[in-house]
Motif scaffolding. Structure first.
Motif, PDB file in Angstrom:
ATOM      1  N   GLU A 167       0.818  -1.221   0.000  1.00 44.76           N
ATOM      2  CA  GLU A 167       0.000   0.000   0.000  1.00 44.76           C
ATOM      3  C   GLU A 167       0.851   1.270   0.000  1.00 44.76           C
ATOM      4  N   GLN A 168       2.177   1.101   0.116  1.00 43.89           N
ATOM      5  CA  GLN A 168       3.010   2.298   0.300  1.00 43.89           C
ATOM      6  C   GLN A 168       2.934   3.305  -0.841  1.00 43.89           C
ATOM      7  N   PRO A 169       2.943   2.869  -2.106  1.00 41.75           N
ATOM      8  CA  PRO A 169       2.844   3.904  -3.147  1.00 41.75           C
ATOM      9  C   PRO A 169       1.613   4.793  -2.955  1.00 41.75           C
ATOM     10  N   LYS A 170       0.482   4.173  -2.652  1.00 42.77           N
ATOM     11  CA  LYS A 170      -0.757   4.951  -2.461  1.00 42.77           C
ATOM     12  C   LYS A 170      -0.661   5.812  -1.192  1.00 42.77           C
ATOM     13  N   ALA A 171      -0.152   5.214  -0.127  1.00 45.43           N
ATOM     14  CA  ALA A 171      -0.069   5.958   1.147  1.00 45.43           C
ATOM     15  C   ALA A 171       0.831   7.184   0.989  1.00 45.43           C
ATOM     16  N   ILE A 172       1.924   7.004   0.244  1.00 46.12           N
ATOM     17  CA  ILE A 172       2.860   8.120   0.025  1.00 46.12           C
ATOM     18  C   ILE A 172       2.145   9.224  -0.769  1.00 46.12           C
ATOM     19  N   ARG A 173       1.421   8.782  -1.810  1.00 47.25           N
ATOM     20  CA  ARG A 173       0.692   9.760  -2.643  1.00 47.25           C
ATOM     21  C   ARG A 173      -0.353  10.483  -1.788  1.00 47.25           C
TER      22      ARG A 173
ATOM     23  N   MET B 245       9.873  14.236  -5.126  1.00 49.04           N
ATOM     24  CA  MET B 245       8.909  13.652  -4.165  1.00 49.04           C
ATOM     25  C   MET B 245       7.673  13.130  -4.899  1.00 49.04           C
ATOM     26  N   LEU B 246       7.215  13.918  -5.859  1.00 49.41           N
ATOM     27  CA  LEU B 246       5.994  13.515  -6.569  1.00 49.41           C
ATOM     28  C   LEU B 246       6.200  12.239  -7.381  1.00 49.41           C
ATOM     29  N   GLU B 247       7.451  11.933  -7.645  1.00 43.91           N
ATOM     30  CA  GLU B 247       7.729  10.686  -8.383  1.00 43.91           C
ATOM     31  C   GLU B 247       7.845   9.480  -7.455  1.00 43.91           C
ATOM     32  N   LEU B 248       7.899   9.728  -6.155  1.00 49.10           N
ATOM     33  CA  LEU B 248       8.149   8.620  -5.225  1.00 49.10           C
ATOM     34  C   LEU B 248       7.119   7.481  -5.308  1.00 49.10           C
ATOM     35  N   PRO B 249       5.811   7.777  -5.469  1.00 47.98           N
ATOM     36  CA  PRO B 249       4.871   6.654  -5.524  1.00 47.98           C
ATOM     37  C   PRO B 249       5.211   5.659  -6.649  1.00 47.98           C
ATOM     38  N   GLU B 250       5.533   6.201  -7.832  1.00 51.87           N
ATOM     39  CA  GLU B 250       5.869   5.304  -8.953  1.00 51.87           C
ATOM     40  C   GLU B 250       7.176   4.564  -8.682  1.00 51.87           C
ATOM     41  N   ARG B 251       8.135   5.285  -8.119  1.00 55.65           N
ATOM     42  CA  ARG B 251       9.436   4.658  -7.797  1.00 55.65           C
ATOM     43  C   ARG B 251       9.251   3.563  -6.737  1.00 55.65           C
ATOM     44  N   ALA B 252       8.369   3.812  -5.803  1.00 53.69           N
ATOM     45  CA  ALA B 252       8.137   2.811  -4.744  1.00 53.69           C
ATOM     46  C   ALA B 252       7.555   1.543  -5.370  1.00 53.69           C
ATOM     47  N   LYS B 253       6.675   1.733  -6.358  1.00 55.26           N
ATOM     48  CA  LYS B 253       6.106   0.555  -7.052  1.00 55.26           C
ATOM     49  C   LYS B 253       7.215  -0.272  -7.671  1.00 55.26           C
ATOM     50  N   LYS B 254       8.183   0.426  -8.272  1.00 52.96           N
ATOM     51  CA  LYS B 254       9.311  -0.278  -8.916  1.00 52.96           C
ATOM     52  C   LYS B 254      10.116  -1.055  -7.873  1.00 52.96           C
TER      53      LYS B 254
ATOM     54  N   LEU C 119       9.017  -2.478  -5.322  1.00 51.95           N
ATOM     55  CA  LEU C 119       8.267  -3.690  -4.968  1.00 51.95           C
ATOM     56  C   LEU C 119       8.494  -4.800  -5.991  1.00 51.95           C
ATOM     57  N   GLU C 120       8.808  -4.376  -7.222  1.00 53.01           N
ATOM     58  CA  GLU C 120       9.026  -5.389  -8.271  1.00 53.01           C
ATOM     59  C   GLU C 120      10.272  -6.230  -8.013  1.00 53.01           C
ATOM     60  N   GLN C 121      11.122  -5.770  -7.108  1.00 50.73           N
ATOM     61  CA  GLN C 121      12.365  -6.528  -6.860  1.00 50.73           C
ATOM     62  C   GLN C 121      12.168  -7.593  -5.790  1.00 50.73           C
ATOM     63  N   LYS C 122      10.923  -7.900  -5.474  1.00 52.04           N
ATOM     64  CA  LYS C 122      10.694  -8.763  -4.318  1.00 52.04           C
ATOM     65  C   LYS C 122      11.312 -10.160  -4.443  1.00 52.04           C
ATOM     66  N   GLU C 123      11.397 -10.670  -5.695  1.00 48.79           N
ATOM     67  CA  GLU C 123      11.961 -12.028  -5.845  1.00 48.79           C
ATOM     68  C   GLU C 123      13.409 -12.104  -5.364  1.00 48.79           C
TER      69      GLU C 123
ATOM     70  N   PRO D 102      12.892  -2.613   0.167  1.00 51.56           N
ATOM     71  CA  PRO D 102      13.475  -3.969   0.130  1.00 51.56           C
ATOM     72  C   PRO D 102      13.851  -4.505   1.509  1.00 51.56           C
ATOM     73  N   LEU D 103      14.188  -3.614   2.433  1.00 55.52           N
ATOM     74  CA  LEU D 103      14.523  -4.098   3.780  1.00 55.52           C
ATOM     75  C   LEU D 103      13.278  -4.627   4.485  1.00 55.52           C
ATOM     76  N   GLN D 104      12.149  -3.981   4.234  1.00 58.09           N
ATOM     77  CA  GLN D 104      10.885  -4.489   4.795  1.00 58.09           C
ATOM     78  C   GLN D 104      10.576  -5.861   4.190  1.00 58.09           C
ATOM     79  N   LEU D 105      10.779  -5.949   2.865  1.00 52.97           N
ATOM     80  CA  LEU D 105      10.498  -7.226   2.185  1.00 52.97           C
ATOM     81  C   LEU D 105      11.440  -8.318   2.701  1.00 52.97           C
ATOM     82  N   LEU D 106      12.698  -7.940   2.916  1.00 58.18           N
ATOM     83  CA  LEU D 106      13.672  -8.917   3.408  1.00 58.18           C
ATOM     84  C   LEU D 106      13.221  -9.466   4.768  1.00 58.18           C
TER      85      LEU D 106
END
Ligand code: F6R
Length: 608
Positions: A258-264, A437-446, A448-452, A579-583
């Protein structure tokens, strides 16, 4: 730190209480219990363990009745056990009590009650309350609760029922959260709004020493002097589904996503291109800001880690000296506070006892207090001079994720707001930071893509007992948060170290195969961090490195690399932490731990 709920109305209390407790389990989950009035008698069911265990018992032996109280516990006094579970009752079983908080003078009260012939069966501080109410009871429950609570020192939110007045619940709070809700022919009290959201959205936020009487006709509120109080009824507009898992296996993963949305959401109408930062909720004037000579940021745990980032950015952009303090330490070191001091408290829940105490201390000494919190109507939000809400939505997982990233966003907004008011930043620099800052939501989505990558890393390292997180500058602040996340949900011991500090002692712990997560995202510290990484790899450490895109030479220095995008360095903590949260999440899952409800912890720490 314990959740309480109370109900009076047209429905069976059992199901309303259990549903309410399920929404409060994040506050504690050592044991659970309910007491339900069947019109004549109070029947209690309680047991050690999760709420599910209580539910199982209640399914076999349901308790009938339309008036009741419930509790989910995080043990303070007395180990988790059936006997220490709430509700606690008087000897005859005519009065039952649920309690969140700590009664500091319980030893003295207990001795006094024993001298009057009362007998105790538990090790809890709470058990003095039903006996005190019993002692003062003379046909008026409200009056007895008022007299009993006048004897209590410490913090409490309590709900009380009495079989001699079988149509009401009496409740009161002091330094522990409590709200009351009004429905159609029913009334509720609870530690937190989600507990009653499926039944009503009309809520009273209670203040300290306000007593409520619930009946099927509604809620009556009284002062400690017994005078009736008219309070504003608030309509809650949250989405009730926000507190559901939504197809994710755990709340924590849902909240990470939910972070991208929460940040936005946190930036909406506050951060806009070509306009100064707008913080309409902040009433502090330009003159007041100019007179500020020092800022204290005070918080606990993850919120404290957000404060460390806050110090860095406020000092860097607004040139005001900032000290960051752990709330439980702040009060006891006699800090220098006056009317030229600004305090910023950060608290997701807005109910953390130590943070609240620090806020009150600052106000007593004349400081202005800005609160950053996620919970509308929380005590912190009501007691601070100014409030900035993080619009992260309800955070249910005990490990904080989206609250942290939105706290960071709020710190950036505040730093820019201070800087623009104190003319310590050029328009161009402010514009460039805001655009990033306004780009952070999209960057945060990216991110998340590194989760594997993280999942794989976790599958290879989850059995390790220790782990180190290294970083310099802002990366050190993020390293602390990464280390805390790992500890709390995977129970792997970890330490966060400033890259340059390791060699002053802790490097002695690095040996062949030690796992190190090294953060090297800050441009001006990159080379220094690479040297620190080499210091550990030459001693056999296996390193997962983080750096910004383009720094491909890092691949030569570490075992694997994770890249974060190139944006203004001060904003990188928002992305690096994901990524640290995901780790931490994958480590916890691999180890089979309870991700959302880690052992010994509670979401909201309402005791000192
Ligand atoms: C860690 C965590 C805790 C809280 C801390 C403060 O994941 O959640 O460290 O950050 O207990 O809580 P709040 O922000 O509610 O004051």
């Amino acid at each position: 730190m314990c959740g309480i709920v109370g109900y009076v109305g047209k429905n069976q209390a059992q199901s309303v209480l259990i549903e309410g407790l399920s929404k409060l389990e994040y506050r504690g989950y050592d044991s659970a219990g309910v007491a339900i009035l069947d019109g004549e008698r109070i029947n209690v069911m309680k047991c050690k363990g999760r709420l599910a265990k209580l539910e199982e018992k209640l399914n076999k032996e349901p308790l009938e009745g339309r008036v009741g109280i419930g509790h989910t516990r995080w043990a303070t006094h007395g180990e988790p056990s059936d006997m220490n579970s709430h509700p606690h009752s008087n000897y005859e079983g005519t009065i039952s009590v649920v309690h969140n908080g700590i009664i500091e003078n319980y030893v003295h009260l207990r001795e006094w009650l024993v001298s009057k012939g009362y007998r105790f069966v538990s090790d809890t501080d709470t058990e003095v309350i039903p006996h005190l109410v019993d002692y003062y009871y003379d046909g008026d429950l409200l009056d007895a609760v008022m007299k009993a609570t006048a004897k209590l020192e410490g913090s409490y939110a309590i709900g009380v029922i009495c079989s001699k007045e079988p149509d009401k619940v009496v409740a009161v709070r002091k330094d522990s959260p409590l709200i009351a809700g009004v429905g159609d022919g029913e009334a509720f009290v609870a530690s937190d709004v989600p507990a009653i959201l499926n039944h009503t959205r009309d809520v009273y936020y209670l203040d300290d020493k306000e007593f409520v009487v619930l009946s099927k006709d509604g809620v009556e509120i009284y002062s400690a002097e017994g005078e009736k109080i008219e309070k504003k009824l608030n309509h809650v507009t949250w989405d009730a589904n926000a507190a559901e898992k939504d197809g994710f296996e755990h709340f924590m993963m849902k909240e990470i996503y939910e972070q991208p949305k929460a940040i936005r959401d946190t930036m909406i109408s506050r951060v806009m291109p070509n306009e100064p930062i707008k913080l309409d909720d902040i009433k502090i004037t330009k003159e007041q800001l100019e007179s500020i000579q020092k800022i204290y940021i005070v918080a606990c745990g993850t919120a404290y880690h957000a404060g460390i980032v806050g110090k860095y950015v406020i000092e860097r952009l607004a040139r005001i000296p900032v000290e960051v303090d752990i709330a439980s330490e702040f009060r006891y070191r006699n800090p220098i506070i006056d009317n030229k001091t600004l305090m910023i408290v950060i608290s997701q829940s807005g109910e953390t006892a130590d943070t609240l105490a620090a806020l009150r201390e600052a106000k007593v000494h004349g400081a202005r207090v800005i609160a950053i919190t996620n919970v509308v109507g929380s005590t912190v939000s009501r007691e601070a001079d100014d409030v900035l809400y993080t619009w992260a939505g309800p955070e249910i997982a005990v490990a904080s994720t989206k609250a942290y990233t939105t706290q960071l966003i709020t710190m950036y907004m505040l730093a820019l707001f201070f800087a623009q008011n104190r003319n310590t930043i050029t328009k161009e620099e402010a514009e460039s930071i805001k655009n990033d800052m306004l780009e952070l939501p999209e960057r945060a989505k990216k991110m998340l893509e590194q989760k594997e990558v993280l999942q794989k890393f976790a599958s290879k390292t989850y059995m390790y007992k220790d782990m180190f997180f290294l970083g310099r500058g802002l990366d050190y602040a993020v390293a602390m948060e990464g280390s805390l996340k790992l500890k709390e949900i995977s129970y792997i011991h970890s330490e966060a170290y400033a890259g340059g500090e390791l060699k002053h002692g802790t490097i002695a712990l690095i040996e062949d195969g030690t796992i190190v997560v090294a953060l090297a995202t800050q441009t001006d510290l990159y080379e220094k961090m690479i040297s620190n990484i080499r210091e550990v790899t030459t001693r056999g450490a296996k390193v997962l490195g983080f750096t910004v895109e383009g720094n491909t030479d890092m691949e030569k220095a570490v075992d694997s690399v994770l890249y974060v995008p190139k944006i203004n360095n001060i904003l990188l903590p928002v992305l690096t932490v994901i990524p640290l949260q995901l780790l931490a999440y994958y480590m916890s899952v691999q180890k089979g731990c309870d991700v959302d409800k880690p052992r010994n912890l509670a979401k909201s720490v309402t005791v000192e």
